[in-house]
Enzyme design. Structure first.
Site, mmCIF file in Angstrom:
data_model
loop_
_atom_site.group_PDB
_atom_site.id
_atom_site.type_symbol
_atom_site.label_atom_id
_atom_site.label_comp_id
_atom_site.label_asym_id
_atom_site.label_seq_id
_atom_site.Cartn_x
_atom_site.Cartn_y
_atom_site.Cartn_z
ATOM 1 C CG MET A 177 22.404 12.373 4.876
ATOM 2 S SD MET A 177 23.677 13.468 4.211
ATOM 3 C CE MET A 177 22.897 14.052 2.706
ATOM 4 C CG PHE A 194 -10.773 -9.538 10.523
ATOM 5 C CD1 PHE A 194 -9.553 -9.976 11.030
ATOM 6 C CD2 PHE A 194 -10.948 -9.521 9.153
ATOM 7 C CE1 PHE A 194 -8.542 -10.402 10.180
ATOM 8 C CE2 PHE A 194 -9.941 -9.943 8.298
ATOM 9 C CZ PHE A 194 -8.732 -10.383 8.813
ATOM 10 C CD GLN A 195 -7.995 -7.213 7.147
ATOM 11 O OE1 GLN A 195 -8.839 -6.952 6.292
ATOM 12 N NE2 GLN A 195 -6.809 -7.717 6.844
ATOM 13 C CE LYS A 207 -17.676 -6.620 2.379
ATOM 14 N NZ LYS A 207 -17.175 -7.909 2.875
ATOM 15 C CD GLU A 228 -1.692 -2.388 1.651
ATOM 16 O OE1 GLU A 228 -0.500 -2.607 1.959
ATOM 17 O OE2 GLU A 228 -2.584 -3.241 1.785
#
Lengths: 183, 586
Positions: B486, B127-128, B177, B65
């Site tokens: 760096m 969930f999630q 959803k 993602e």
């Protein structure tokens, strides 16, 4: 709709007179939606400003809410905070109000334990002097209500502190700009 | 049983949309070309709508993602138009945070659509389920948690409006959803309703501010224009050129402003700041006027704020009022769109006599040119310099963050806007390669070079698969010093050369790794091979090509202004004495 205000060099000067609760009084007009308060609080917390008091209520138009915030923290950064709040999409406007240009009021309820008539009389005298009201009275306790400018509430509290105060609740200040000023 | 086929009805009556379909239709109406994303349970209805709604939207499945966000970012930086990121709830949404923050810090328009648990499960640790609305508040321009299906088209339009107007930024829409799969019965053309947002006001420039600015500018003897990303976003290239040439005024740019004024122009001083050119920083120290057009005076360019341009008047043009007095207090502030403001300003300013000032700066250019050692192994600068020559400075260059980024900024001179794509504010490692993929999708006919370090590249290298599948001819240049260069530079300079957490021992064979994905791989080990190998890479356009350049391990980037130090304290070579630890900034 009110246009977003531009800061001027005058805004960078520290506010003239901090009143007794916190330094500064801000008013905001915001969308009345879940999460808006979270956005605003993050602006303050990130920059180490403490919100000393906060009053939120629905505006006359129910799509919007009014906020009054009592703020303490570095005055030099306050104009930056105001701009950051104004920048939020959910904020219609955000202003700082100076004591001379606005009416600031708050309400306090103070619960004092009073054993014996003498103490009770003294407490009632103080409350009367400040134009307060007794809102609950039992054999052993009094709840008094004081309202007015924050310094008046503070003064009443200073006198009552010598008695057996068990709880105090303050609404935090609400503000309205005087005359034709916009709150 | 014979009647079975007859009873098979369409799932929905014709024209009946669900929320997700209404949303995708709206995205198509808004002209969205690309959706970058990663599917998942809570986003199922939206992914399905990508299939069921007829549109020209192309979906690109990434491998992470974060990659999706950086691709949308690269697309937006190459075109000025937003792309959409579509991911699922919980971890899917969580993985976008770095990408969203990167876009927010650099004012990049982006729409992030996240799936979410059903509304009645919110707050129940389902969930999630993650409160991505709450999590992302500090890193977005605005965000939404949609609670009514019929609001979807309006909210989508609002998100676009907010993301692309004023000072651009990312806007996240969290769609539960049940909201996305419920029937849509509302108005597809519902008007946007944003009483607290008025970007049109930025085109109304205050006349008095312009007068004040012109007064100071017309009195200047040693003026300097500081061109930032804001000038590029507003499309003020012509006005900027007109202003610079009329005033005979040198122009320095920020990292993100690279290209808004051609760096090959005789008035150009290149980038200023921590690793900017010595002459740009000298100009800041010695000028009597800084005209900042669309830069936010980032700490990387001002160093010690009290010392910045202390001999100069400062005029600050910015679309965002909250940038005024944030880092630097200007003498005159002009709030609004840079192009609109410059148009007004140009009516009020005259030519300036700056010959001796320009001569002085030319002297600095000769005395402190950008250079690098030609001996002692393969240097990153050499590879970048050759790439610049071979592409005539016309390629789109994306970078990660670190030494290679600064050298790319120094040696790849940009002559056009939208061709330099680098994570400035956030400093996000792993940005360069996926951003290059996004830019290549946006500009299929351009040469796109992803300049990466071996550290940053490994953070998002899974997107080689994405580049291969779409046969994108991205040139992936891994400037490999087997170090987090760096950080190592700082440890060498400020921490007694004690290395801690910088040795990237265990790096893979990048060429073999590329080949495992079906990507062409090229190794460069000797300076003498650079040109030939880069030509080979540029000639290959059947898919991505990875160039692994084995570079000097312990080179240092100069010039350098230690963090929080004044611009005058610039180092142009390796210091001979021990340096104090920087305390003014990171």
């Amino acid at each position: 709709m009110a246009t977003k205000r531009k800061i001027t060099t005058a805004d960078k000067k520290p506010a003239p007179r901090p009143d007794l609760i916190g330094g500064h009084t801000l008013s905001m007009y915001v969308n009345n939606e879940p999460g808006v308060l979270m956005r605003i609080c993050q602006v303050f917390a990130r920059r180490a400003y403490n919100i000393d008091s906060l009053v939120v209520s629905q505006g006359r138009d129910p799509r919007f809410s009014r906020l009054t915030l009592g703020i303490s923290g570095d005055p030099a950064g306050l104009s930056q905070i105001i701009m950051q709040c104004t920048k939020l999409i959910d904020v219609i406007h955000c202003f700082e109000h100076m004591p001379q240009d606005a009416v600031v009021r708050e309400l306090a309820m103070i619960k004092v334990m009073v054993k014996g008539g003498e103490k009770r009389t003294e407490v009632l005298q103080i409350v009367e002097h400040f134009g307060g009201k007794t809102v609950d009275l039992t054999e052993s306790s009094i709840i008094v209500r004081i309202e007015g400018a924050s310094d008046k509430v503070d003064a009443a509290m200073r006198l009552l502190v010598t008695y057996d105060i068990v709880e105090t609740v303050r609404t935090g200040k609400v503000v309205m700009a005087r005359g034709e000023g916009i709150t | 049983m014979a009647t079975k086929t007859k009873t098979t009805k369409k799932r929905k009556p014709k024209e009946q949309l669900d929320g997700a379909q209404a949303m995708i239709k709206t995205l198509a109406d808004l002209g969205v070309e690309y959706v970058f994303g990663y599917s998942g349970g809570a986003a199922l209805p939206i992914f399905d709508a990508l299939e069921t709604v007829k549109s020209d939207i192309k979906f690109v499945l990434t491998r992470h993602e974060q990659g999706a966000c950086h691709m949308a970012d690269g697309y937006a930086r190459a075109t000025g138009k937003p792309a959409v990121v579509l991911v699922t709830s919980g971890p899917g949404a969580g993985n976008t945070i770095t990408g969203i923050m990167t876009a927010q810090m650099d004012s990049i328009p982006m729409i992030i659509i996240t799936g979410q648990q059903v509304t009645w499960m919110l707050g129940k640790d389902a969930f999630q389920e993650a409160d991505i609305f709450g999590i992302t508040i500090p890193v977005v321009k605005h965000n939404y948690l949609v609670r009514e299906t019929n609001d979807l088209p309006r909210i989508t339009r609002e998100a676009f409006h907010i993301a692309t107007t004023g000072r651009p930024g990312p806007v996240l829409i969290d769609v539960p959803k049940d909201i996305s799969q419920s029937p849509f019965t509302g108005d597809m053309n519902a008007e946007i309703d944003l009483p607290g947002y008025n970007p049109e006001a930025s085109y109304e420039i205050d006349d008095q501010d312009i007068e004040d600015a012109a007064l100071i500018i017309n009195a200047a003897k040693r003026p300097l224009i500081l061109a930032g990303h804001g000038a590029m976003i507003s499309g003020a290239e012509m006005e900027l050129m007109e202003l610079a040439t009329r005033l005979n005024c040198p122009v320095t740019s920020t990292l993100l402003g690279k290209g808004v004024f051609p760096e090959t122009h005789e008035l150009a001083l290149g980038m200023l700041g921590m690793h900017g050119t010595a002459y740009a920083n000298k100009a800041v120290c010695e000028c009597d006027l800084i005209i900042n057009i669309g830069s936010r005076f980032d700490d990387r360019i001002i160093g010690k704020a009290e010392e910045f341009g202390k001999n100069a008047k400062i005029v600050h043009f910015d679309i965002d009022p909250s940038e005024m007095n944030k880092m630097i207090t200007p003498d005159v502030q002009v709030i609004g769109d840079a192009k609109a403001a410059l148009k007004k300003l140009l009516k009020k300013v005259d030519s300036l006599e700056t010959t001796s000032w320009l001569e002085k700066l030319d002297g600095y250019k000769k005395k402190f040119p950008l250079s690098y050692a030609k001996q002692g192994g393969l240097r990153m600068q050499k590879v970048l310099d050759e790439f610049y020559e071979l592409t005539n400075g016309e390629a789109i260059v994306t970078t990660d963050v670190g030494q290679h980024q600064m050298w790319a900024a120094q040696f790849y001179k940009n002559s056009e806007s939208f061709k330099w794509i680098s994570s400035g504010g956030a400093g996000t490692m792993g940005f360069g390669f996926p951003a290059a993929i996004g830019a290549q999708f946006a500009c299929p006919d351009e040469t796109v070079i992803a300049v990466c370090g071996d550290g940053g590249f490994q953070m998002t290298l899974c997107e080689i698969a994405t580049a291969c599948i779409h046969k994108l001819p991205v040139k992936i240049l891994v400037l490999n010093n087997h170090y987090l260069g760096m950080v190592r530079q700082w440890q060498e300079m400020f921490f007694d050369n004690r290395e801690s957490g910088v040795d990237l021992e265990g790096n893979p064979d990048f060429v073999k790794l590329a080949e495992a994905y079906g990507c062409k791989g090229i190794n460069i080990k000797r300076p003498a091979d650079v040109r030939k190998k880069l030509q080979e890479a540029l000639a290959y356009n059947d898919g991505p090509v990875l160039i692994n350049a084995e570079c000097v391990k312990t080179d240092l980037v100069f010039p350098m202004i230690p963090a929080g130090a004044a611009l005058e304290d610039m180092l142009t070579e390796r210091p001979k004495h021990k340096m104090a630890k920087p305390i003014g900034s990171t």
